[in-house]
Write an enzyme that holds these catalytic residues in place. Structure first.
Site, PDB file in Angstrom:
ATOM      1  N   GLU A 182       0.405  -1.376  -0.681  1.00 12.45           N
ATOM      2  CA  GLU A 182       0.277  -0.117  -0.241  1.00 12.45           C
ATOM      3  C   GLU A 182       0.844   1.273  -0.447  1.00 12.45           C
ATOM      4  OE1 GLU A 182      -2.878   0.950  -0.101  1.00 12.45           O
ATOM      5  OE2 GLU A 182      -4.474  -0.250   1.007  1.00 12.45           O
ATOM      6  N   ASP A 183       0.316   2.149  -1.101  1.00 10.58           N
ATOM      7  CA  ASP A 183       1.246   3.584  -0.594  1.00 10.58           C
ATOM      8  C   ASP A 183       0.822   3.801   1.060  1.00 10.58           C
ATOM      9  OD1 ASP A 183      -1.188   3.311  -0.854  1.00 10.58           O
ATOM     10  OD2 ASP A 183      -1.277   5.607  -2.438  1.00 10.58           O
ATOM     11  N   ASP A 228      -4.616   4.695   6.302  1.00  8.07           N
ATOM     12  CA  ASP A 228      -5.387   5.792   7.542  1.00  8.07           C
ATOM     13  C   ASP A 228      -5.761   5.661   8.275  1.00  8.07           C
ATOM     14  OD1 ASP A 228      -7.203   6.204   5.763  1.00  8.07           O
ATOM     15  OD2 ASP A 228      -6.894   8.711   5.811  1.00  8.07           O
ATOM     16  N   ILE A 247      -0.713  14.095   1.998  1.00 12.51           N
ATOM     17  CA  ILE A 247       0.260  14.295   2.090  1.00 12.51           C
ATOM     18  C   ILE A 247      -0.152  14.007  -0.440  1.00 12.51           C
ATOM     19  CG2 ILE A 247       1.601  14.205   2.971  1.00 12.51           C
ATOM     20  CD1 ILE A 247       1.596  11.009   2.289  1.00 12.51           C
TER      21      ILE A 247
END
Ligand code: HPA
Ligand code: MG
Length: 179
Positions: free
Chosen positions: A99-100, A103, A153
């Site tokens: 995964e990038d 959250d 971000i």
């Protein structure tokens, strides 16, 4: 500074910081999967750049695949149904979900449910970024590149409404108070 759609972003993490943490992750994973042939499963679109760099540092046999999570309404008895598009046959495989960013963990939970149904031999989770303040699940994130505060971000694969994925560093949303 960069402007994407209506928002302004300021520099947050440079290429060197990213590469250092990705190299460390790759070395950790290489050591853990020493005698195995894992399959890295990149979650599109965000993970494309991270997985590509991670693989340049990974030593040992491995396979690489990319997938996209698709969720749709099933029948009233099945509720919401998730599938991993194009993932191929993962039965009996040692899967590393890439995964990038993690959250809330909602997406990740769906992915894990699909993998468990597919009958994988094992799965672990690797994420370049993790926002501990936003995380709502108990599922452990096995490999974390960088823990970051709960601020939006972009760059290095991460987008704001489709834009910013091609930026090679990470930019953070500019706070209105910084003006
Ligand atoms: N940026 C881009 N995409 C995201 C983020 C973020 O901070 N958090 C979850 N998805
Ligand atoms: Mg996005």
């Amino acid at each position: 500074m960069v402007k994407l759609h209506d928002l302004e972003f300021e520099p947050y993490l440079d290429q060197n910081t990213l590469q250092q943490s990705i190299k460390k992750l790759a070395e950790q994973i290489s050591a853990d999967y020493d005698s195995k042939t894992p399959i890295f499963l990149g979650i599109l679109n965000g993970a494309f750049m991270f997985l590509s760099d991670l693989m340049k540092y990974y030593e040992g046999d491995c396979e690489i695949s990319f997938t996209k999570l698709a969720s749709y309404e099933g029948t009233s008895s099945t509720g919401e149904v998730s599938t991993l598009l194009g993932a191929g046959n993962l039965k009996g495989r040692d899967v590393i979900i890439v995964e990038d960013i993690v959250d809330t963990g909602n997406t990740l939970e769906h992915i894990v449910q699909v993998l468990e149904k597919e009958g994988v031999a094992s799965y672990k989770i690797a994420s370049l970024f993790f926002k501990p303040e936003a995380y709502k699940k108990s599922l452990p994130i096995d490999y974390i590149g960088l823990e970051i505060p709960n601020k939006f971000i972009v760059g290095y694969g991460l987008d704001y409404n489709g834009l910013g994925r091609n930026i090679s560093e990470i930019y953070q949303l500019k706070s209105k108070l910084d003006d």
